[in-house]
Design an enzyme around this catalytic site. Structure first.
Site, short mmCIF file in Angstrom:
data_model
loop_
_atom_site.label_atom_id
_atom_site.label_comp_id
_atom_site.label_asym_id
_atom_site.label_seq_id
_atom_site.Cartn_x
_atom_site.Cartn_y
_atom_site.Cartn_z
N LYS A 107 -6.89 15.73 -0.72
CA LYS A 107 -6.43 17.50 -1.00
C LYS A 107 -7.26 18.26 -0.40
O LYS A 107 -7.60 18.84 0.18
CB LYS A 107 -5.92 17.50 -2.33
CG LYS A 107 -7.13 17.58 -2.96
CD LYS A 107 -7.19 17.05 -4.47
CE LYS A 107 -8.26 16.36 -4.89
NZ LYS A 107 -8.33 14.87 -5.48
N VAL A 134 -0.99 16.11 -3.18
CA VAL A 134 -0.80 17.45 -4.86
C VAL A 134 -0.12 15.82 -5.90
O VAL A 134 0.51 16.13 -5.21
CB VAL A 134 0.33 18.85 -3.75
CG1 VAL A 134 0.00 19.56 -4.98
CG2 VAL A 134 -0.80 19.53 -2.82
N LYS A 207 -4.98 21.49 -4.00
CA LYS A 207 -3.82 22.12 -4.31
C LYS A 207 -2.53 22.62 -3.70
O LYS A 207 -1.61 23.38 -3.39
CB LYS A 207 -2.86 20.88 -5.38
CG LYS A 207 -4.10 19.80 -5.79
CD LYS A 207 -4.54 19.19 -7.22
CE LYS A 207 -4.78 17.66 -7.06
NZ LYS A 207 -5.42 17.45 -8.58
P1 NAP Z 1 -13.18 6.74 -4.82
O1 NAP Z 1 -12.56 5.65 -6.15
O2 NAP Z 1 -14.66 7.25 -4.83
O3 NAP Z 1 -13.47 5.57 -3.53
C1 NAP Z 1 -13.77 5.86 -2.81
C2 NAP Z 1 -13.76 4.55 -1.65
O4 NAP Z 1 -14.55 4.72 -0.35
C3 NAP Z 1 -14.77 3.75 -1.56
O5 NAP Z 1 -14.04 2.08 -1.65
C4 NAP Z 1 -15.67 3.79 -0.74
O6 NAP Z 1 -16.33 2.84 -0.56
C5 NAP Z 1 -14.99 4.11 -0.11
N1 NAP Z 1 -16.01 4.78 0.68
C6 NAP Z 1 -16.27 6.38 0.97
N2 NAP Z 1 -17.26 7.01 1.83
C7 NAP Z 1 -16.83 5.92 2.95
C8 NAP Z 1 -17.14 5.39 3.94
N3 NAP Z 1 -18.41 6.37 5.11
N4 NAP Z 1 -17.10 4.51 4.35
C9 NAP Z 1 -16.20 3.60 4.20
N5 NAP Z 1 -15.77 3.11 2.86
C10 NAP Z 1 -16.50 4.39 2.24
O7 NAP Z 1 -12.07 7.43 -4.85
P2 NAP Z 1 -10.69 7.76 -5.27
O8 NAP Z 1 -10.82 8.27 -6.30
O9 NAP Z 1 -9.97 6.22 -5.04
O10 NAP Z 1 -10.17 9.43 -4.28
C11 NAP Z 1 -9.59 8.76 -3.10
C12 NAP Z 1 -9.37 10.35 -2.18
O11 NAP Z 1 -7.80 10.48 -3.12
C13 NAP Z 1 -10.10 11.04 -2.18
O12 NAP Z 1 -9.70 12.50 -1.25
C14 NAP Z 1 -9.39 12.12 -3.34
O13 NAP Z 1 -10.06 13.19 -4.04
C15 NAP Z 1 -8.05 11.64 -3.74
N6 NAP Z 1 -6.83 11.10 -4.52
C16 NAP Z 1 -7.58 10.34 -5.47
C17 NAP Z 1 -7.08 10.61 -6.74
C18 NAP Z 1 -7.63 10.32 -8.15
O14 NAP Z 1 -7.26 9.53 -9.10
N7 NAP Z 1 -8.63 8.85 -8.22
C19 NAP Z 1 -5.50 11.94 -7.14
C20 NAP Z 1 -5.09 12.76 -6.00
C21 NAP Z 1 -5.85 12.03 -4.82
P3 NAP Z 1 -17.93 2.25 -1.80
O15 NAP Z 1 -17.66 2.18 -3.24
O16 NAP Z 1 -18.17 0.93 -0.82
O17 NAP Z 1 -19.15 3.62 -1.19
N1 HSE Z 2 -9.19 15.30 -10.98
C1 HSE Z 2 -7.68 15.70 -10.32
C2 HSE Z 2 -7.21 16.20 -11.79
C3 HSE Z 2 -6.95 14.35 -9.97
O1 HSE Z 2 -7.88 15.59 -12.83
O2 HSE Z 2 -5.95 16.62 -11.51
C4 HSE Z 2 -7.37 14.34 -8.84
O3 HSE Z 2 -6.53 15.52 -7.82
#
Ligand code: NAP
Ligand code: HSE
Length: 432
Positions: A107, A134, A207
């Site tokens: 986002k 979103v 969002k």
């Molecule tokens: P996360 O747990 O921090 O995972 C990020 C992953 O990306 C890790 O595997 C990391 O690898 C890898 N990475 C980061 N930078 C990198 C790079 N430069 N080159 C290669 N690999 C890289 O993040 P997440 O929670 O899954 O979120 C991912 C995305 O989804 C974000 O944009 C977030 O806003 C979105 N999102 C998340 C959620 C949620 O519930 N978590 C919900 C909606 C949207 P390493 O571990 O090796 O560093």
């Molecule tokens: N940190 C967000 C939330 C989830 O609390 O809703 C990822 O968008």
């Protein structure tokens, strides 16, 4: 039905990436019949190969070299779940230019650089989908772009941050103060180690920029969104809100009026009988008003491994269908208007005000007179509790232009009898 394999690369194997890996496995037996092809993960980009190897059954899929994915012509879809602006943006643009389709949950990137990536996708006839960006697992981008395309939408209002909704729910239901509820959210894994983007309203602001752009067919970036967090909300405000028949929620509000678009994220008093007032814990919901559909509400899990992966895999399957039917790039940027975004002072709101004032005759009249002289009309007033030697008063205004309200408050704050303006919170709905 044709049987073929569509290869996908994941960029990132964190919370969401691992979810996508799992959901694709869960769909393995169904997907050929469901979408006409088998989706296979061919490569996964991470930074730390060793850490990632422990998470999957086929560590040979892992790479830390982006070029291996970019230059692999058998990979047709890139799923970006790394987060951050760079290198994610460069990778997406390079992937689209190389003829690959892109799905993201990012986002931050879509809210500030969406136009650039969408333009690149259109120039290359490729799909760029971001349903997960979103409200996580809740379908809302596709409904706005497709199912509700027969409407002029006047308002999109939602609870689009789960962390703050969890905190406010605990404050409401268990009388906790903000710090205690945040600590609980952290302990239970709802809040991130650095919760700033959530509790300051920035995550919700990103969002809402995306939702407003799609709902009103006019580009709104994160920088256009007025954001305010919940750190100043107290259990006392919540108790007063209850007396007024309301709950306090962090609301994302986007409105399209003749005079322009307003987009903001602010804590607001929401009448208890509004459907959004019943959205509790870490759940999200988005409420839409259209000229044909009337009111429609979308509710569910706004984040988390599996709900977010659900949205991403939905996008991947959509692209697979487009590939099989040779109709990729069908739905790209839908911002064909250029509507101005309103400045904060031109927006009209109702306000809840909590003040500590001298407890003597004439004080209320003085405050009422300042408000009245600045066109701020009082709708309700409560003076019930004494707080030491001071009286605590709560005022709810009628709808007022924020510029006028701010002018009035500058004077109110300077009155000798006013010791402290303890809270200023907007009130959603019931405008008159
Ligand atoms: P996360 O747990 O921090 O995972 C990020 C992953 O990306 C890790 O595997 C990391 O690898 C890898 N990475 C980061 N930078 C990198 C790079 N430069 N080159 C290669 N690999 C890289 O993040 P997440 O929670 O899954 O979120 C991912 C995305 O989804 C974000 O944009 C977030 O806003 C979105 N999102 C998340 C959620 C949620 O519930 N978590 C919900 C909606 C949207 P390493 O571990 O090796 O560093
Ligand atoms: N940190 C967000 C939330 C989830 O609390 O809703 C990822 O968008």
């Amino acid at each position: 039905m044709s049987r073929k394999v569509i290869n996908v690369a994941l960029l990132g194997l964190g919370t969401v990436g691992t979810g996508v890996y799992k959901v694709l496995k869960m769909q393995q037996d169904d997907m050929e019949d469901k979408i006409g092809a088998r989706v296979e993960i061919r490569k996964i980009l991470v930074r730390n190969l060793k850490k990632a190897a422990a998470k999957i059954e086929e560590p040979e899929l892992l790479t830390n070299n982006w070029k291996e994915i970019l230059e692999d012509d058998s990979i047709e879809i890139v799923v970006e779940v790394m987060g951050g602006i760079e290198p994610a943006k460069t990778y997406m643009l390079e992937a689209l230019k190389a003829g690959k389709h892109v799905v993201t949950a990012n986002k931050d990137l879509v809210a500030s650089h969406g136009q650039e990536v969408l333009d690149c996708a259109a120039e290359n006839g490729r799909d760029f989908l971001f349903e997960a960006a979103v409200a996580g697992g809740i379908p809302i981008i596709r409904p706005l772009k497709q199912c509700l395309a027969g409407n002029h939408l006047s308002e999109v209002v939602g609870i689009v941050n789960g962390t703050t909704n969890f905190i406010l729910t605990k404050m409401t239901q268990e009388g906790m103060e903000f710090a205690e509820a945040l600590a609980l959210a952290t302990r239970l894994g709802y809040a991130e180690a650095d919760p700033t983007a959530d509790i300051q309203g920035l995550d919700a602001g990103r969002k809402m920029a995306i939702l407003a752009s799609i709902a009103f067919n006019s580009r709104v970036t994160f920088e256009d969104v007025i954001t305010e967090g919940i750190t100043h909300i107290s259990a006392k405000d919540i108790r007063y809100a209850r007396e007024l028949g309301c709950v306090i929620k962090l609301m994302g509000l986007a409105r399209n009026a003749d005079s322009g678009i307003e987009v903001r994220v602010q804590p607001m008093l929401v009448p208890q009988d509004h459907p959004l007032a019943t959205v509790n814990d870490s759940y999200n919901a988005v409420f839409v008003k259209g000229d044909a559909v009337g009111d429609a509400m979308f509710y569910g899990r706004g984040a988390g491994e599996m709900p977010t992966a659900s949205a991403i895999v939905g996008d991947v399957f959509d692209i697979v269908r487009n590939i099989l039917f040779h109709c990729t790039g069908r739905i790209s940027c839908t911002c064909y208007k250029n509507i101005p975004v309103k400045e904060a002072e031109d927006i009209e709101s109702r306000f809840f005000l909590r003040l500590h004032v001298d407890d003597r005759p004439g004080v209320l009249a003085g405050i009422a007179s300042v408000l009245g002289n600045n066109n701020v009309s009082i709708a309700q007033m409560i003076q019930k509790h004494k707080d030491g030697d001071l009286a605590e008063i709560v005022v709810v205004t009628s709808k007022v232009r924020e510029g006028n309200f701010n002018d009035a408050m500058m004077i109110v704050e300077g009155l000798n009898a006013v010791h402290k303006v303890s809270s200023v919170i907007r009130v959603y709905g019931g405008e008159r």
